[in-house]
Design a protein around this motif. Structure first.
Motif, PDB file in Angstrom:
ATOM      1  N   ALA A   1       0.823  -1.204   0.000  1.00  0.00           N
ATOM      2  CA  ALA A   1       0.000   0.000   0.000  1.00  0.00           C
ATOM      3  C   ALA A   1       0.865   1.266   0.000  1.00  0.00           C
ATOM      4  O   ALA A   1       0.528   2.261  -0.658  1.00  0.00           O
ATOM      5  N   VAL A   2       1.998   1.233   0.716  1.00  0.00           N
ATOM      6  CA  VAL A   2       2.895   2.392   0.730  1.00  0.00           C
ATOM      7  C   VAL A   2       3.480   2.634  -0.660  1.00  0.00           C
ATOM      8  O   VAL A   2       3.536   3.763  -1.149  1.00  0.00           O
ATOM      9  N   VAL A   3       3.917   1.550  -1.322  1.00  0.00           N
ATOM     10  CA  VAL A   3       4.466   1.680  -2.678  1.00  0.00           C
ATOM     11  C   VAL A   3       3.394   2.197  -3.632  1.00  0.00           C
ATOM     12  O   VAL A   3       3.664   3.050  -4.484  1.00  0.00           O
ATOM     13  N   GLU A   4       2.173   1.703  -3.485  1.00  0.00           N
ATOM     14  CA  GLU A   4       1.088   2.174  -4.337  1.00  0.00           C
ATOM     15  C   GLU A   4       0.853   3.665  -4.138  1.00  0.00           C
ATOM     16  O   GLU A   4       0.644   4.412  -5.103  1.00  0.00           O
ATOM     17  N   GLY A   5       0.896   4.115  -2.895  1.00  0.00           N
ATOM     18  CA  GLY A   5       0.746   5.544  -2.634  1.00  0.00           C
ATOM     19  C   GLY A   5       1.825   6.364  -3.307  1.00  0.00           C
ATOM     20  O   GLY A   5       1.565   7.435  -3.876  1.00  0.00           O
ATOM     21  N   ALA A   6       3.078   5.858  -3.272  1.00  0.00           N
ATOM     22  CA  ALA A   6       4.184   6.567  -3.918  1.00  0.00           C
ATOM     23  C   ALA A   6       3.983   6.614  -5.434  1.00  0.00           C
ATOM     24  O   ALA A   6       4.238   7.651  -6.079  1.00  0.00           O
ATOM     25  N   LEU A   7       3.509   5.512  -6.019  1.00  0.00           N
ATOM     26  CA  LEU A   7       3.254   5.483  -7.458  1.00  0.00           C
ATOM     27  C   LEU A   7       2.156   6.469  -7.842  1.00  0.00           C
ATOM     28  O   LEU A   7       2.219   7.110  -8.896  1.00  0.00           O
ATOM     29  N   ILE A   8       1.143   6.565  -6.989  1.00  0.00           N
ATOM     30  CA  ILE A   8       0.055   7.516  -7.254  1.00  0.00           C
ATOM     31  C   ILE A   8       0.603   8.941  -7.321  1.00  0.00           C
ATOM     32  O   ILE A   8       0.238   9.737  -8.196  1.00  0.00           O
ATOM     33  N   ILE A   9       1.495   9.264  -6.402  1.00  0.00           N
ATOM     34  CA  ILE A   9       2.073  10.611  -6.369  1.00  0.00           C
ATOM     35  C   ILE A   9       2.902  10.879  -7.619  1.00  0.00           C
ATOM     36  O   ILE A   9       2.830  11.965  -8.218  1.00  0.00           O
ATOM     37  N   VAL A  10       3.697   9.893  -8.057  1.00  0.00           N
ATOM     38  CA  VAL A  10       4.492  10.045  -9.282  1.00  0.00           C
ATOM     39  C   VAL A  10       3.574  10.272 -10.479  1.00  0.00           C
ATOM     40  O   VAL A  10       3.829  11.144 -11.322  1.00  0.00           O
ATOM     41  N   ALA A  11       2.491   9.492 -10.564  1.00  0.00           N
ATOM     42  CA  ALA A  11       1.548   9.656 -11.669  1.00  0.00           C
ATOM     43  C   ALA A  11       0.939  11.057 -11.674  1.00  0.00           C
ATOM     44  O   ALA A  11       0.779  11.680 -12.730  1.00  0.00           O
TER      45      ALA A  11
END
Length: 302
Positions: A85-95
Motif C-alpha cells: 500500500a505504501v508503494v502504491e501511494g508513492a506510485l500515485i504521487i508520481v503519476a
C-alpha cells in the motif's frame, strides 16, 4: 495458529483479477485518448497504468503475507501488505506529477479535441468497469481484512471519481468550445490523485506502527472478556494491535491466590475461544496474576 490462511487462494485470485481488469481498463482509456487527443483522458489513462503496477505489487504482497510463520518471522508475514500500500501511494504521487506536467504543456499550447463524444462514451465504459471492480475490492478487503486489497479498492474508486469529473469537463468543453477546460480538468485529476496517494500512504503507515483496533472493536473485546472471565477478579492492561488481517490481543488477568493453575487455565481457554469466535485469526495472550496485583482500573468481571 500457524499455517496457510484459508482465504489465501481467494485473495490471490482477486489480486490477479485486479491486474487483468486494470489492463482492460487501461486499453480502453488509452483508446479514448487516441481518438480524442484529450490531455484529460491521457491523465485518466496514466492513472490506470498505476493501477496495473499497483496490482502486480499487491499480488506479490498478499503472496508473502500468507506465508506461514518461520524462525525469522515468528509472528507471520501479514505486514507485507502494508508495504504494498505504501508503494502504491508513492506510485500515485508520481503519476500525479506526470499528469501535472502534461496538463501544463496543454495549457500553454491548447489542443483541438477530436470526436470528444466518442471518447466520452469509450471512457465511460471503462469507468463503469472500474466502479464495479472497486466496489467488489472494498467488500472483499473488509471480509478478508486485506490492506493491499483495501488500498487497491480505494485507489480505483478515486479513479472512478476523477473519471466522472473528466467526462463532465469534456462534455462541457465540447459544447462550449472552451479548450482550456481540458488541461484544467487534467490538473484537477492530478490534485485528487495526490490526495488519494496521501491517504493510502498514511493509512498504511499507521498499520506499520502497530495501530490499535478501532474503539468499537476494542470495546467489543472488553465485553467478551468481561462476559467469559467468571472466576477471575479483574482484567487490566488490555492492549491490541493490527498487523494486516492478523489481530493481536493481550491483557493481564487477576485470579484468587488460592486458585489452581488448572482452573485459571480453564478461564483463559474460555476467554480465548470466545474472542476467536468473534475475531477470526487473532492471537490472544493472557498473563495470569495473583489477587495482590489488582489495580481496580481494569475490565470488570461479570
Amino acid at each position: 495458529m500457524a499455517g496457510v490462511h484459508p482465504d489465501a487462494l481467494m485473495v490471490k485470485r482477486i489480486a490477479t483479477g485486479t491486474i487483468a481488469v486494470g489492463l482492460v481498463v487501461l486499453g480502453i482509456k488509452y483508446y479514448a485518448f487516441y481518438v480524442t487527443g484529450s490531455v484529460a483522458l491521457y491523465s485518466d489513462a496514466l492513472e490506470s497504468i498505476v493501477n496495473v503496477v499497483a496490482g502486480v505489487i499487491a499480488l506479490w504482497a498478499v503472496s508473502v503475507s500468507f506465508a506461514p510463520a518461520d524462525s525469522d518471522h515468528q509472528f507471520g508475514h501479514t505486514k507485507a501488505e502494508y508495504f504494498s500500500a505504501v508503494v502504491e501511494g508513492a506510485l500515485i504521487i508520481v503519476a500525479a506529477l506526470l499528469i501535472l506536467r502534461e496538463a501544463w504543456g496543454a495549457y500553454l499550447e491548447p489542443r483541438t479535441l477530436e470526436a470528444p463524444m466518442v471518447g466520452i462514451a469509450i471512457n465511460g465504459a471503462a469507468t463503469l468497469i472500474n466502479l464495479l471492480w472497486a466496489q467488489f475490492l472494498i467488500r472483499a478487503s473488509r471480509a478478508r481484512r486485506s490492506p493491499a486489497l483495501a488500498a487497491d479498492g480505494r485507489h480505483i474508486m478515486a479513479d472512478v471519481v476523477t473519471s466522472v469529473g473528466v467526462l463532465t469537463g469534456l462534455a462541457v468543453a465540447s459544447v462550449t468550445g472552451w479548450g482550456l477546460l481540458d488541461p484544467i480538468m487534467a490538473a484537477l485529476v492530478a490534485v485528487n490523485i495526490l490526495r488519494e496517494g496521501w491517504l493510502v500512504v498514511t493509512s498504511s503507515l499507521s498499520g506499520l506502527m502497530d495501530q490499535a483496533m478501532a474503539p468499537a472493536d476494542e470495546e467489543r473485546v472488553r465485553s467478551i472478556i468481561s462476559g467469559h472471565a467468571l472466576g477471575a477478579l479483574e482484567v487490566h492492561d488490555l492492549k491490541t494491535r493490527i498487523a494486516g488481517r492478523a489481530l493481536f490481543i493481550e491483557f493481564h488477568m487477576v485470579v484468587p491466590s488460592a486458585m489452581t493453575v488448572g482452573d485459571a487455565h480453564d478461564i483463559c481457554d474460555r476467554i480465548e475461544e470466545a474472542l476467536l469466535r468473534e475475531f477470526d485469526h487473532s492471537t490472544v495472550q493472557i498473563h495470569v496474576e495473583p489477587e495482590g496485583e489488582i489495580k481496580q482500573t481494569g475490565v470488570p468481571v461479570v
